[in-house]
Design a protein around this motif. Structure first.
Motif, PDB file in Angstrom:
ATOM      1  N   SER A   1       0.891  -1.252   0.269  1.00 10.58           N
ATOM      2  CA  SER A   1      -0.066  -0.058   0.085  1.00 10.58           C
ATOM      3  C   SER A   1       0.736   1.134   0.022  1.00 10.58           C
ATOM      4  CB  SER A   1      -0.845  -0.043   1.208  1.00 10.58           C
ATOM      5  OG  SER A   1      -1.624   1.340   1.316  1.00 10.58           O
ATOM      6  N   VAL A   2       0.799   1.983  -1.188  1.00  8.07           N
ATOM      7  CA  VAL A   2       1.753   3.294  -1.280  1.00  8.07           C
ATOM      8  C   VAL A   2       1.356   4.278  -0.224  1.00  8.07           C
ATOM      9  CG1 VAL A   2       2.619   4.880  -2.676  1.00  8.07           C
ATOM     10  CG2 VAL A   2       2.279   2.732  -3.690  1.00  8.07           C
ATOM     11  N   PRO A   3      -0.092   4.354  -0.304  1.00  9.91           N
ATOM     12  CA  PRO A   3      -0.472   5.456   1.091  1.00  9.91           C
ATOM     13  C   PRO A   3       0.042   5.310   2.270  1.00  9.91           C
ATOM     14  CG  PRO A   3      -2.275   5.150  -0.543  1.00  9.91           C
ATOM     15  CD  PRO A   3      -1.228   4.091  -0.952  1.00  9.91           C
ATOM     16  N   ALA A   4      -0.222   4.021   2.632  1.00  8.07           N
ATOM     17  CA  ALA A   4       0.320   3.539   3.964  1.00  8.07           C
ATOM     18  C   ALA A   4       1.694   3.509   4.211  1.00  8.07           C
ATOM     19  CB  ALA A   4      -0.132   2.160   4.099  1.00  8.07           C
ATOM     20  N   VAL A   5       2.613   3.465   3.133  1.00  8.18           N
ATOM     21  CA  VAL A   5       3.915   3.429   3.179  1.00  8.18           C
ATOM     22  C   VAL A   5       4.274   4.808   3.315  1.00  8.18           C
ATOM     23  CG1 VAL A   5       6.163   3.267   2.132  1.00  8.18           C
ATOM     24  CG2 VAL A   5       4.587   1.390   2.118  1.00  8.18           C
ATOM     25  N   MET A   6       3.700   5.904   2.631  1.00  6.40           N
ATOM     26  CA  MET A   6       4.002   7.404   2.590  1.00  6.40           C
ATOM     27  C   MET A   6       3.622   7.799   4.002  1.00  6.40           C
ATOM     28  SD  MET A   6       5.348   7.859  -0.257  1.00  6.40           S
ATOM     29  CE  MET A   6       5.614   9.659   0.069  1.00  6.40           C
ATOM     30  N   ALA A   7       2.618   7.320   4.676  1.00  6.63           N
ATOM     31  CA  ALA A   7       2.128   7.802   5.887  1.00  6.63           C
ATOM     32  C   ALA A   7       3.203   7.387   6.881  1.00  6.63           C
ATOM     33  CB  ALA A   7       0.735   7.254   6.391  1.00  6.63           C
ATOM     34  N   ALA A   8       3.697   6.151   6.848  1.00  2.00           N
ATOM     35  CA  ALA A   8       4.920   5.797   7.550  1.00  2.00           C
ATOM     36  C   ALA A   8       6.067   6.761   7.569  1.00  2.00           C
ATOM     37  CB  ALA A   8       5.049   4.505   7.473  1.00  2.00           C
ATOM     38  N   VAL A   9       6.303   6.983   6.252  1.00  2.00           N
ATOM     39  CA  VAL A   9       7.420   7.747   6.120  1.00  2.00           C
ATOM     40  C   VAL A   9       7.139   9.177   6.483  1.00  2.00           C
ATOM     41  CG1 VAL A   9       9.029   8.703   4.264  1.00  2.00           C
ATOM     42  CG2 VAL A   9       8.289   6.467   4.178  1.00  2.00           C
ATOM     43  N   GLY A  10       6.036   9.521   6.581  1.00  2.00           N
ATOM     44  CA  GLY A  10       5.778  10.970   7.185  1.00  2.00           C
ATOM     45  C   GLY A  10       6.186  11.106   8.593  1.00  2.00           C
ATOM     46  N   TRP A  11       6.269   9.846   9.302  1.00  2.00           N
ATOM     47  CA  TRP A  11       6.481  10.051  10.775  1.00  2.00           C
ATOM     48  C   TRP A  11       7.918  10.066  11.000  1.00  2.00           C
ATOM     49  CZ3 TRP A  11       3.384  10.939  14.716  1.00  2.00           C
ATOM     50  CH2 TRP A  11       1.971  10.860  14.488  1.00  2.00           C
TER      51      TRP A  11
END
Length: 602
Positions: free
Chosen positions: A73-83
């Motif tokens: 899941s790209v959105p989930a990965v990006m959300a994790a990277v945002g943290w």
């Protein structure tokens, strides 16, 4: 693994040594510095707690990130990277703050303990008396300068590490319990549940590793302590060589000194080899643990992943949590060598403290007597039934009694070895062995002038007023004393800083000592071979000057030259006897005092 080279001296029990050390060192938290100490301690613990929170946050982030990868899941990965910036920034700030706060606490604690020990060591001539009553306490200055640092700095890290490890172990064990859950095991057709199996495995593994480290590492403590002692003796030998370089060079003692240095370093090398052998055994245990450390959690959690009970993110979170618990629980294993080195330094500091405490409560062993020091009832020096002995019990002066009246000029003579210098040490309160009493007038300024006067580093002016460095002495008085003592050529260098003890010759240093007497005008003057480096003409001039300008001062001097009698009113002779030298007092009737018209019978 032991051998003849591995034998080391026995020391006090570890708990007793540590207890005595902490009794002194914890004064940082109870004395005048307690406010600073508790503020720094609170700051360190707070930052350590925040750092654990940061670790828990990063552990949770790992699960979130790897679950997102598993789901593609790209959105989930990006959300994790945002943290990431927030988590990394918080961790970096708390860790940096923790390092700074810890180092400040170490520096301040070391400062307090160093000041405490230095003040204790220097006060009441303990730095001198330790050489007689605690000969095994080699290089006390190194113990204060280096061993205090090695006892304080790692200790703060150990205590902080132990507290952090305990909290970390509990926190991540809870995560293991919650995430990994229990493990079903089928034995003989029956299925059993092993609750919180990952946490149990982490604890069991840590216990085994810690026991292995303890068993193999325990002998290292004594070996490191012995190695540090040999290092100190080697440094002391090199220092002695440097301080006596001229005398050794003049008599051609190079070969003997080289052999002595080699022998001392040989002892250092033997001690080091013993330490290296034991560290090799410990290294085997630690390296084995290091190889197993990352493998075991993956093997243990693999069944849960293969059965579908855990996601990839869960596996990574459990593995990271297991590693965190392991790192916390095997803290003892990782730090055993440093703990051994720390304890060795703690022991050396505690031995110095113990020796100085022995000085304070009395240096006399059971069955021995001690010289009584007190104040005289008048202006005279009273020596009553005085016997002086060496530490081994051999009596050097027996049953001596004499009264030295105020203003008397007394010369002490006798063969070498009859105890003249020992008597001077006893008058100074530096020699405890013996019996009888010495009473000195109260509130009188006493000056001791040894054969080799001490000249401190700094300006020549400071050297001339030493030890009253803060005294306001008029420059004209200092210049006048220099001129009258034959040092007028140094007048232009009063404000020059130099190593005067090396710049000045032996005779010049003795002249400086006489100049001090003229400046400070003490009530009682004790001279121990104070003119030995001067020719007789210079000696006579200085003693005449002393008698003219300090007529009211009491003078007690030790010397051999026949010409000294002319400057004294009385002579005390020490006559060698098998049971100890006998003291006899003889009036000097035809002295310079008669020529000056001064009553010698006073």
């Amino acid at each position: 693994m032991t051998s003849s080279d591995d034998s080391v001296p026995e020391t006090a029990p570890a708990r007793a040594r540590a207890r005595e050390f902490f009794r002194v060192a914890l004064g940082f938290w109870t004395g005048e510095t307690r406010l600073r100490a508790w503020i720094l301690t609170g700051l360190v613990l707070t930052l350590a707690g925040l750092q654990i929170i940061a670790q828990v946050g990063l552990n949770a982030w790992q699960r979130m990130f790897f679950d997102a990868l598993e789901q593609k899941s790209v959105p989930a990965v990006m959300a994790a990277v945002g943290w990431v910036p927030l988590a990394v920034g918080f961790s970096a700030v708390t860790l940096s703050g923790l390092v700074i706060a810890r180092m400040v606490l170490q520096a301040r604690w070391r400062e307090w303990l160093t000041r405490h020990l230095v003040g204790w060591w220097i006060a009441d001539q303990r730095y001198y008396r330790l050489g007689f009553v605690a000969e095994e306490q080699t290089a006390p200055e190194f113990r204060i300068a280096e061993d205090v640092r090695l006892a304080i700095e790692p200790l703060v890290e150990f205590l902080l590490g132990l507290i952090t490890a305990t909290i970390t172990a509990l926190t991540f064990a809870a995560i293991l319990w919650q995430v990994a859950g229990s493990l079903p095991v089928t034995i003989g057709g029956a299925t059993y549940e092993i609750p919180f199996y990952m946490a149990l495995a982490a604890i069991l593994y840590a216990v085994v590793a810690s026991l292995a480290a303890y068993v193999t590492g325990r002998p290292l403590v004594k070996k490191i302590s012995h190695k540090n002692e040999m290092e100190a003796q080697f440094r002391a030998e090199m220092t002695r060589l440097r301080e006596n370089a001229e005398s050794i060079a003049l008599i051609g003692g190079d070969s003997d000194e080289r052999a002595s240095v080699y022998e001392n370093y040989g002892n250092v090398l033997k001690a080091w080899i013993s330490v290296i052998r034991q560290q090799g055994v410990i290294a085997m245990v630690m390296n084995t643990n290091g190889a197993l450390f990352p493998i075991i959690p993956l093997l243990l959690v693999a069944p849960k992943y293969l059965s579908g009970d855990l996601t990839l993110g869960g596996v990574m979170q459990v593995a990271a949590a297991f590693s965190a618990v392991q790192a916390a629980l095997i803290w003892f294993v990782d730090n055993f060598v440093r703990l051994a080195e720390w304890y060795a330094s703690l022991t050396r500091v505690d031995e110095l403290v113990e020796a100085m405490e022995d000085l304070d409560i009395g240096t006399i062993m059971e069955g021995e007597t001690q010289i009584e020091l007190g104040e005289s009832p008048d202006d005279a020096i009273h020596i009553d039934n005085l016997s002086l002995a060496h530490r081994n019990g051999r009596v050097v002066i027996a049953d001596a009694s004499v009264i030295i009246k105020a203003g008397e000029k007394v010369l002490i003579t006798g063969e070498s070895g009859t105890g003249k210098s020992t008597l001077i040490r006893a008058l100074a309160g530096l020699w405890p062995w013996g019996s009888g009493s010495i009473k000195v007038p109260a509130n009188r300024k006493i000056a001791f002038v040894p054969q080799k006067p001490y000249i401190p580093m700094g300006t020549l002016h400071a050297a001339l007023v030493y030890p009253e460095a803060d005294a306001k002495v008029d420059a004209a008085i200092v210049l006048g004393a220099l001129n009258r003592c034959g040092l007028e050529y140094l007048a232009k260098r009063l404000d020059d800083e130099d190593q005067w003890d090396k710049t000045l010759s032996g005779g010049e240093r003795q002249r400086v000592a006489f100049a001090r007497l003229l400046i400070q005008k003490p009530d009682i003057i004790i001279l121990d071979e104070a003119t030995s480096a001067l020719d007789e003409g210079s000696q006579d001039k200085l003693l005449t000057l002393l008698n003219e300008e300090l007529k009211e001062s009491t003078v007690v001097s030790v010397g051999h030259r026949a010409g000294l009698e002319a400057f004294h009113t009385r002579k005390i002779e020490l006559e060698r006897r098998p049971a100890g030298a006998r003291m006899t007092s003889v009036s000097i009737g035809h002295s310079l005092w008669r020529l000056l018209g001064i009553d010698a019978a006073r």
